[in-house]
Scaffold this active site. Structure first.
Site, PDB file in Angstrom:
ATOM      1  CG  HIS A 309       6.469  -8.258 -14.417  1.00  0.00           C
ATOM      2  ND1 HIS A 309       7.337  -9.027 -15.160  1.00  0.00           N
ATOM      3  CD2 HIS A 309       6.921  -8.295 -13.139  1.00  0.00           C
ATOM      4  CE1 HIS A 309       8.261  -9.519 -14.355  1.00  0.00           C
ATOM      5  NE2 HIS A 309       8.042  -9.092 -13.129  1.00  0.00           N
ATOM      6  CG  ASP A 366       7.031  -4.772  -6.032  1.00  0.00           C
ATOM      7  OD1 ASP A 366       7.617  -4.713  -7.127  1.00  0.00           O
ATOM      8  OD2 ASP A 366       7.542  -5.291  -5.018  1.00  0.00           O
TER       9      ASP A 366
HETATM   10  C1  SDX Z   1       9.534  -5.996  -9.967  1.00  0.00           C
HETATM   11  O1  SDX Z   1      11.779  -8.193 -13.769  1.00  0.00           O
HETATM   12  C2  SDX Z   1      11.282  -8.752 -12.685  1.00  0.00           C
HETATM   13  O2  SDX Z   1      11.082  -9.930 -12.622  1.00  0.00           O
HETATM   14  C3  SDX Z   1      11.032  -7.774 -11.530  1.00  0.00           C
HETATM   15  C4  SDX Z   1      10.299  -8.368 -10.332  1.00  0.00           C
HETATM   16  C5  SDX Z   1      11.167  -9.370  -9.589  1.00  0.00           C
HETATM   17  O3  SDX Z   1      10.610 -10.212  -8.871  1.00  0.00           O
HETATM   18  O4  SDX Z   1      12.443  -9.254  -9.667  1.00  0.00           O
HETATM   19  O5  SDX Z   1       9.106  -8.995 -10.749  1.00  0.00           O
HETATM   20  C6  SDX Z   1       9.957  -7.274  -9.320  1.00  0.00           C
HETATM   21  O6  SDX Z   1      10.352  -5.168 -10.214  1.00  0.00           O
HETATM   22  C7  SDX Z   1       8.086  -5.837 -10.379  1.00  0.00           C
HETATM   23  C8  SDX Z   1       7.796  -4.479 -11.112  1.00  0.00           C
HETATM   24  C9  SDX Z   1       7.683  -3.363 -10.082  1.00  0.00           C
HETATM   25  N1  SDX Z   1       7.595  -2.063 -10.726  1.00  0.00           N
HETATM   26  C10 SDX Z   1       6.443  -1.355 -10.744  1.00  0.00           C
HETATM   27  O7  SDX Z   1       5.372  -1.767 -10.306  1.00  0.00           O
HETATM   28  C11 SDX Z   1       6.570   0.049 -11.340  1.00  0.00           C
HETATM   29  C12 SDX Z   1       5.374   0.332 -12.253  1.00  0.00           C
HETATM   30  N2  SDX Z   1       5.512  -0.527 -13.436  1.00  0.00           N
HETATM   31  C13 SDX Z   1       6.149   0.049 -14.587  1.00  0.00           C
HETATM   32  O8  SDX Z   1       7.066   1.060 -14.405  1.00  0.00           O
HETATM   33  C14 SDX Z   1       6.457  -0.977 -15.670  1.00  0.00           C
HETATM   34  O9  SDX Z   1       5.335  -1.729 -15.849  1.00  0.00           O
HETATM   35  C15 SDX Z   1       7.653  -1.909 -15.471  1.00  0.00           C
HETATM   36  C16 SDX Z   1       8.890  -1.159 -15.152  1.00  0.00           C
HETATM   37  C17 SDX Z   1       7.376  -2.908 -14.402  1.00  0.00           C
HETATM   38  C18 SDX Z   1       7.840  -2.668 -16.793  1.00  0.00           C
HETATM   39  O10 SDX Z   1       8.227  -1.735 -17.726  1.00  0.00           O
HETATM   40  P1  SDX Z   1       8.413  -2.134 -19.292  1.00  0.00           P
HETATM   41  O11 SDX Z   1       8.373  -3.595 -19.487  1.00  0.00           O
HETATM   42  O12 SDX Z   1       9.611  -1.386 -19.816  1.00  0.00           O
HETATM   43  O13 SDX Z   1       7.088  -1.617 -19.928  1.00  0.00           O
HETATM   44  P2  SDX Z   1       6.954  -0.195 -20.596  1.00  0.00           P
HETATM   45  O14 SDX Z   1       7.455   0.869 -19.697  1.00  0.00           O
HETATM   46  O15 SDX Z   1       7.523  -0.290 -21.970  1.00  0.00           O
HETATM   47  O16 SDX Z   1       5.354  -0.051 -20.668  1.00  0.00           O
HETATM   48  C19 SDX Z   1       4.630  -0.536 -21.772  1.00  0.00           C
HETATM   49  C20 SDX Z   1       3.423   0.390 -21.863  1.00  0.00           C
HETATM   50  C21 SDX Z   1       3.802   1.884 -21.918  1.00  0.00           C
HETATM   51  O17 SDX Z   1       2.744   2.563 -22.577  1.00  0.00           O
HETATM   52  P3  SDX Z   1       2.853   2.830 -24.203  1.00  0.00           P
HETATM   53  O18 SDX Z   1       4.221   3.492 -24.440  1.00  0.00           O
HETATM   54  O19 SDX Z   1       2.756   1.459 -24.827  1.00  0.00           O
HETATM   55  O20 SDX Z   1       1.699   3.737 -24.513  1.00  0.00           O
HETATM   56  O21 SDX Z   1       2.629   0.256 -20.657  1.00  0.00           O
HETATM   57  C22 SDX Z   1       2.622   1.487 -19.956  1.00  0.00           C
HETATM   58  C23 SDX Z   1       3.791   2.307 -20.482  1.00  0.00           C
HETATM   59  O22 SDX Z   1       3.537   3.702 -20.346  1.00  0.00           O
HETATM   60  N3  SDX Z   1       2.789   1.158 -18.534  1.00  0.00           N
HETATM   61  C24 SDX Z   1       2.118   1.723 -17.541  1.00  0.00           C
HETATM   62  C25 SDX Z   1       2.548   1.064 -16.377  1.00  0.00           C
HETATM   63  N4  SDX Z   1       3.455   0.142 -16.695  1.00  0.00           N
HETATM   64  C26 SDX Z   1       3.605   0.201 -18.027  1.00  0.00           C
HETATM   65  N5  SDX Z   1       1.196   2.710 -17.515  1.00  0.00           N
HETATM   66  C27 SDX Z   1       0.708   3.039 -16.304  1.00  0.00           C
HETATM   67  N6  SDX Z   1       1.051   2.462 -15.133  1.00  0.00           N
HETATM   68  C28 SDX Z   1       1.982   1.457 -15.136  1.00  0.00           C
HETATM   69  N7  SDX Z   1       2.324   0.884 -13.981  1.00  0.00           N
END
Ligand code: SDX
Length: 431
Positions: A309, A366
């Site tokens: 998140h 989710d």
């Molecule tokens: C919702 O914003 C809100 O409030 C949203 C929400 C709401 O109520 O409105 O809470 C609802 O959208 C919840 C999120 C649902 N999405 C997912 O579950 C999709 C999977 N999650 C990711 O795609 C990600 O965690 C996000 C999109 C939720 C957040 O992305 P960020 O903040 O841009 O984080 P990032 O992509 O920069 O990740 C940071 C690191 C990265 O690795 P490094 O580059 O540091 O090596 O964490 C890793 C990412 O690769 N990472 C994950 C991951 N999520 C982040 N690795 C594996 N699996 C994951 N799910």
């Protein structure tokens, strides 16, 4: 109010400086007001994804991502989940205070008597293939509301704004159920005014002409709780979309339709559908370790959906509540879903793994919600539609708050230009 603290920012290359006030709210980190930065220094700020940027002031929802705190108008989500109802929470988000009994009775009456779609609106569905994704149909149908309510709607009129909120909260379940009924080739059902909000929705979803529907109170209570948990969440991507569209003076129905399309993305509300598909692909607890390995592999675009998140760097408080609900609701419904065990194993494996621990990746709202939707008989493609029904309360509360905030301006971010420098047009034979 004490004098605002100042942050002095100096550009040593030009020796230009800017004295920027620090603004604090009721809770949360202070913000540097950079409104005069470009005028003072000739510089923009750069923050793609807005990880360090507050786009607005708001009194609706507060999140502390480190502590895993979520407040709607100051009330902890745990208390609202235990004691309130979705419709009462919708009133709270819109009005800032919990309703007195008479206030709630009036609100519920208004919602109940605005649940029907215009009959002509049903024709829009006929243009879709039956396998159209319900989110595509929902976005189109909600956008079409702006064609039915535009000539008598003045976005600067508080009464018109309030009526738009009533209509949207009232009609979303009717439109959502119509999307589902169209996708399975069943006739649409009219909303029954003698039923409460969530039961009325389940009736429109599942009642068939050939036999009376046995309503299960457990299902209605579970869905009401999920709607409470999904009702608002500060300046998330879809709410920010609604605010940006609303900042142009656009029709509220068009603004909410924009929020629906933003929510659909798998990185946002579309994750609940993606989680179920991923759990089905993993299939059994034995395959969990390989899924975790794939999620860590930078050469693989695979991510654990429902994990991570932008704001929560601790457990999403909503995920905790939903996880506990899973066991209770499935037991009460007599449902034994092996995917719950897969989800629990996946969570356990990820939370022990350094990759997830270092990045503070926890289950979000989710991760478990789809297991409950599935137990309620809601098809996977409809999961994000459930999210949209609930979030409509938050979206329209933010849309109204923005209109009520003096000095609100059209949102218009700038950029860092990385394209070609100035060059002259060359005729075709000279290129
Ligand atoms: C919702 O914003 C809100 O409030 C949203 C929400 C709401 O109520 O409105 O809470 C609802 O959208 C919840 C999120 C649902 N999405 C997912 O579950 C999709 C999977 N999650 C990711 O795609 C990600 O965690 C996000 C999109 C939720 C957040 O992305 P960020 O903040 O841009 O984080 P990032 O992509 O920069 O990740 C940071 C690191 C990265 O690795 P490094 O580059 O540091 O090596 O964490 C890793 C990412 O690769 N990472 C994950 C991951 N999520 C982040 N690795 C594996 N699996 C994951 N799910």
């Amino acid at each position: 109010m004490s004098d605002p603290k100042i942050v002095k920012l100096v550009d040593e290359s030009s020796n230009r400086s800017s004295e920027l006030p620090l603004i604090s709210g009721t809770l949360g980190p202070a913000c540097i007001d950079i409104g005069t930065l470009y005028k003072d220094t000739g510089h923009f700020t750069y923050d793609p994804g807005y990880g360090s940027t507050a786009s607005t002031k708001s009194a609706i929802t507060y999140i502390d991502g480190d502590q895993g705190v979520l407040l709607y108008r100051g009330y902890p989500i745990e208390q609202l989940a235990e004691k309130s109802s979705f419709l009462e929470v919708a009133y709270l988000l819109l009005n800032g205070e919990l309703p007195k009994p008479a206030e709630f009775a009036t609100f519920e009456h208004d919602i109940t008597h605005h649940t029907m779609m215009h009959e002509a609106q049903k024709n829009f569905f006929q243009g879709f293939h039956h396998d159209a994704h319900p989110m595509a149909m929902l976005a189109a149908a909600v956008a079409s509301l702006s064609a039915f309510y535009h000539d008598d709607l003045d976005v600067e009129n508080p009464a018109d704004r309030k009526m738009a909120a009533i209509r949207l909260i009232a009609k979303m379940p009717t439109i959502a159920a119509a999307c589902y009924r169209y996708s399975i080739g069943w006739p649409m059902r009219y909303p029954r005014n003698n039923l409460e909000y969530v039961t009325r929705f389940l009736h429109m979803m599942f009642e068939v002409p050939s036999e009376p529907l046995q309503m299960n109170p457990v299902a209605a209570k579970a869905l009401d709780l999920l709607f409470i948990l999904h009702a608002d969440h500060e300046q998330n991507a879809s709410t920010s979309t609604v605010r940006l569209v609303g900042s142009t003076g656009a029709n509220p129905y068009a603004s909410i339709a924009a929020g629906i399309t933003a929510l659909w993305g798998p990185a946002h509300g579309g994750a609940n559908e993606a989680v179920l598909k991923q759990l089905k692909e993993i299939g059994t607890p034995d395959n969990v370790e390989s899924a975790v390995l794939r999620a860590k592999d930078k050469n693989d675009s695979f991510r654990l959906m429902g994990f991570g998140h932008r704001v929560y760097k601790n457990f999403d408080p909503r995920a905790k509540i939903i996880r506990e609900m899973c066991h209770k609701v499935l037991a009460e419904l007599g449902v034994n879903d092996p995917l719950l065990e897969v989800a629990m194993k996946l969570e356990e494996a990820a939370l022990k793994d350094d990759y997830f621990v270092e990045r503070k990746l926890y289950p979000n709202v989710d991760f478990y919600s789809g297991i409950i939707y599935k137990a309620l008989g809601i098809p996977t493609e409809m999961f994000t539609v459930m999210f949209a029904i609930a979030r409509t309360a938050g979206w329209i509360a933010h849309w109204i708050e923005q209109h009520e905030t003096p000095g609100s301006r059209i949102g218009r971010p700038r950029q860092i230009y990385t394209g070609a420098d100035v060059r002259n047009y060359m005729p075709g034979d000279k290129r």
